[in-house]
Scaffold this motif. Sequence first.
Motif, mmCIF file in Angstrom:
data_model
loop_
_atom_site.group_PDB
_atom_site.id
_atom_site.type_symbol
_atom_site.label_atom_id
_atom_site.label_comp_id
_atom_site.label_asym_id
_atom_site.label_seq_id
_atom_site.Cartn_x
_atom_site.Cartn_y
_atom_site.Cartn_z
ATOM 1 N N VAL A 22 5.568 -15.556 -73.749
ATOM 2 C CA VAL A 22 5.378 -16.670 -72.813
ATOM 3 C C VAL A 22 6.699 -17.427 -72.659
ATOM 4 O O VAL A 22 7.315 -17.820 -73.640
ATOM 5 C CB VAL A 22 4.273 -17.634 -73.317
ATOM 6 N N LYS A 23 7.142 -17.588 -71.400
ATOM 7 C CA LYS A 23 8.401 -18.281 -71.126
ATOM 8 C C LYS A 23 8.216 -19.520 -70.260
ATOM 9 O O LYS A 23 9.015 -20.441 -70.323
ATOM 10 C CB LYS A 23 9.368 -17.343 -70.390
ATOM 11 N N TYR A 24 7.190 -19.514 -69.421
ATOM 12 C CA TYR A 24 7.015 -20.578 -68.438
ATOM 13 C C TYR A 24 5.745 -21.367 -68.718
ATOM 14 O O TYR A 24 4.752 -20.816 -69.165
ATOM 15 C CB TYR A 24 6.961 -19.981 -67.031
ATOM 16 N N CYS A 25 5.761 -22.652 -68.388
ATOM 17 C CA CYS A 25 4.625 -23.518 -68.688
ATOM 18 C C CYS A 25 3.459 -23.304 -67.738
ATOM 19 O O CYS A 25 2.327 -23.630 -68.073
ATOM 20 C CB CYS A 25 5.062 -24.969 -68.654
ATOM 21 N N SER A 26 3.730 -22.762 -66.553
ATOM 22 C CA SER A 26 2.671 -22.615 -65.570
ATOM 23 C C SER A 26 2.981 -21.471 -64.616
ATOM 24 O O SER A 26 4.105 -20.968 -64.560
ATOM 25 C CB SER A 26 2.516 -23.905 -64.767
ATOM 26 N N GLU A 27 1.989 -21.121 -63.835
ATOM 27 C CA GLU A 27 2.167 -20.095 -62.807
ATOM 28 C C GLU A 27 3.166 -20.578 -61.756
ATOM 29 O O GLU A 27 3.973 -19.803 -61.243
ATOM 30 C CB GLU A 27 0.808 -19.781 -62.165
ATOM 31 N N ARG A 28 3.133 -21.841 -61.450
ATOM 32 C CA ARG A 28 4.063 -22.404 -60.470
ATOM 33 C C ARG A 28 5.512 -22.240 -60.929
ATOM 34 O O ARG A 28 6.378 -21.826 -60.149
ATOM 35 C CB ARG A 28 3.747 -23.881 -60.256
ATOM 36 N N CYS A 29 5.791 -22.529 -62.185
ATOM 37 C CA CYS A 29 7.151 -22.362 -62.708
ATOM 38 C C CYS A 29 7.534 -20.884 -62.783
ATOM 39 O O CYS A 29 8.681 -20.537 -62.531
ATOM 40 C CB CYS A 29 7.282 -23.011 -64.079
ATOM 41 N N ARG A 30 6.590 -20.030 -63.092
ATOM 42 C CA ARG A 30 6.888 -18.603 -63.132
ATOM 43 C C ARG A 30 7.308 -18.109 -61.748
ATOM 44 O O ARG A 30 8.253 -17.331 -61.616
ATOM 45 C CB ARG A 30 5.688 -17.805 -63.629
ATOM 46 N N ARG A 31 6.645 -18.598 -60.705
ATOM 47 C CA ARG A 31 6.995 -18.201 -59.340
ATOM 48 C C ARG A 31 8.327 -18.795 -58.896
ATOM 49 O O ARG A 31 9.021 -18.210 -58.081
ATOM 50 C CB ARG A 31 5.893 -18.631 -58.361
ATOM 51 N N ARG A 32 8.691 -19.957 -59.429
ATOM 52 C CA ARG A 32 9.924 -20.639 -59.033
ATOM 53 C C ARG A 32 11.122 -20.230 -59.882
ATOM 54 O O ARG A 32 12.209 -20.766 -59.701
ATOM 55 C CB ARG A 32 9.730 -22.152 -59.155
ATOM 56 N N ARG A 33 10.977 -19.281 -60.797
ATOM 57 C CA ARG A 33 12.050 -18.931 -61.730
ATOM 58 C C ARG A 33 13.331 -18.493 -61.035
ATOM 59 O O ARG A 33 14.412 -18.868 -61.454
ATOM 60 C CB ARG A 33 11.588 -17.872 -62.713
ATOM 61 N N ASN A 34 13.244 -17.715 -59.960
ATOM 62 C CA ASN A 34 14.442 -17.256 -59.260
ATOM 63 C C ASN A 34 15.142 -18.397 -58.536
ATOM 64 O O ASN A 34 16.364 -18.452 -58.488
ATOM 65 C CB ASN A 34 14.085 -16.138 -58.275
ATOM 66 N N THR A 35 14.400 -19.315 -57.989
ATOM 67 C CA THR A 35 14.974 -20.466 -57.314
ATOM 68 C C THR A 35 15.753 -21.327 -58.297
ATOM 69 O O THR A 35 16.869 -21.758 -58.013
ATOM 70 C CB THR A 35 13.867 -21.325 -56.658
ATOM 71 N N ALA A 36 15.210 -21.532 -59.475
ATOM 72 C CA ALA A 36 15.864 -22.352 -60.485
ATOM 73 C C ALA A 36 17.147 -21.683 -60.975
ATOM 74 O O ALA A 36 18.153 -22.354 -61.196
ATOM 75 C CB ALA A 36 14.926 -22.608 -61.655
ATOM 76 N N ASN A 37 17.125 -20.367 -61.140
ATOM 77 C CA ASN A 37 18.318 -19.655 -61.598
ATOM 78 C C ASN A 37 19.434 -19.727 -60.574
ATOM 79 O O ASN A 37 20.591 -19.917 -60.925
ATOM 80 C CB ASN A 37 17.985 -18.190 -61.898
ATOM 81 N N SER A 38 19.138 -19.592 -59.296
ATOM 82 C CA SER A 38 20.175 -19.624 -58.276
ATOM 83 C C SER A 38 20.761 -21.024 -58.128
ATOM 84 O O SER A 38 21.932 -21.172 -57.824
ATOM 85 C CB SER A 38 19.643 -19.120 -56.948
ATOM 86 N N GLU A 39 19.966 -22.075 -58.364
ATOM 87 C CA GLU A 39 20.473 -23.435 -58.296
ATOM 88 C C GLU A 39 21.428 -23.722 -59.445
ATOM 89 O O GLU A 39 22.437 -24.406 -59.284
ATOM 90 C CB GLU A 39 19.327 -24.439 -58.312
ATOM 91 N N LYS A 40 21.139 -23.201 -60.616
ATOM 92 C CA LYS A 40 21.995 -23.417 -61.781
ATOM 93 C C LYS A 40 23.362 -22.756 -61.597
ATOM 94 O O LYS A 40 24.379 -23.308 -61.970
ATOM 95 C CB LYS A 40 21.351 -22.831 -63.041
ATOM 96 N N HIS A 41 23.371 -21.574 -61.028
ATOM 97 C CA HIS A 41 24.599 -20.801 -60.902
ATOM 98 C C HIS A 41 25.356 -21.093 -59.619
ATOM 99 O O HIS A 41 26.437 -20.578 -59.406
ATOM 100 C CB HIS A 41 24.288 -19.292 -60.988
ATOM 101 N N GLY A 42 24.795 -21.906 -58.737
ATOM 102 C CA GLY A 42 25.451 -22.268 -57.507
ATOM 103 C C GLY A 42 25.553 -21.168 -56.487
ATOM 104 O O GLY A 42 26.450 -21.144 -55.665
ATOM 105 N N ASP A 43 24.622 -20.214 -56.502
ATOM 106 C CA ASP A 43 24.631 -19.108 -55.538
ATOM 107 C C ASP A 43 24.182 -19.544 -54.168
ATOM 108 O O ASP A 43 23.438 -20.401 -53.954
ATOM 109 C CB ASP A 43 23.712 -17.967 -56.008
#
Length: 56
Positions: free
Chosen positions: A35-56
């Motif tokens: 288990v990595k994410y607190c909810s289904e919503r966060c699991r679906r948003r995982r790629n969006t969060a990664n791209s924001e962190k890396h500035g892509d």
Amino acid sequence: MARTRSKSDLPSKLCPVCQRPFTWRKKWEDCWDEVKYCSERCRRRRNTANSEKHGD
């Protein structure tokens, strides 16, 4: 009859998407290590969060 644990005794993790702590749930009993994410919503948003962190 089993003794119940208090919520403060349950293990917790930090969600990499929303950065909020979440605690162990009975439904995650067999897969808590995966288990990595607190909810289904966060699991679906995982790629969006990664791209924001890396500035892509």
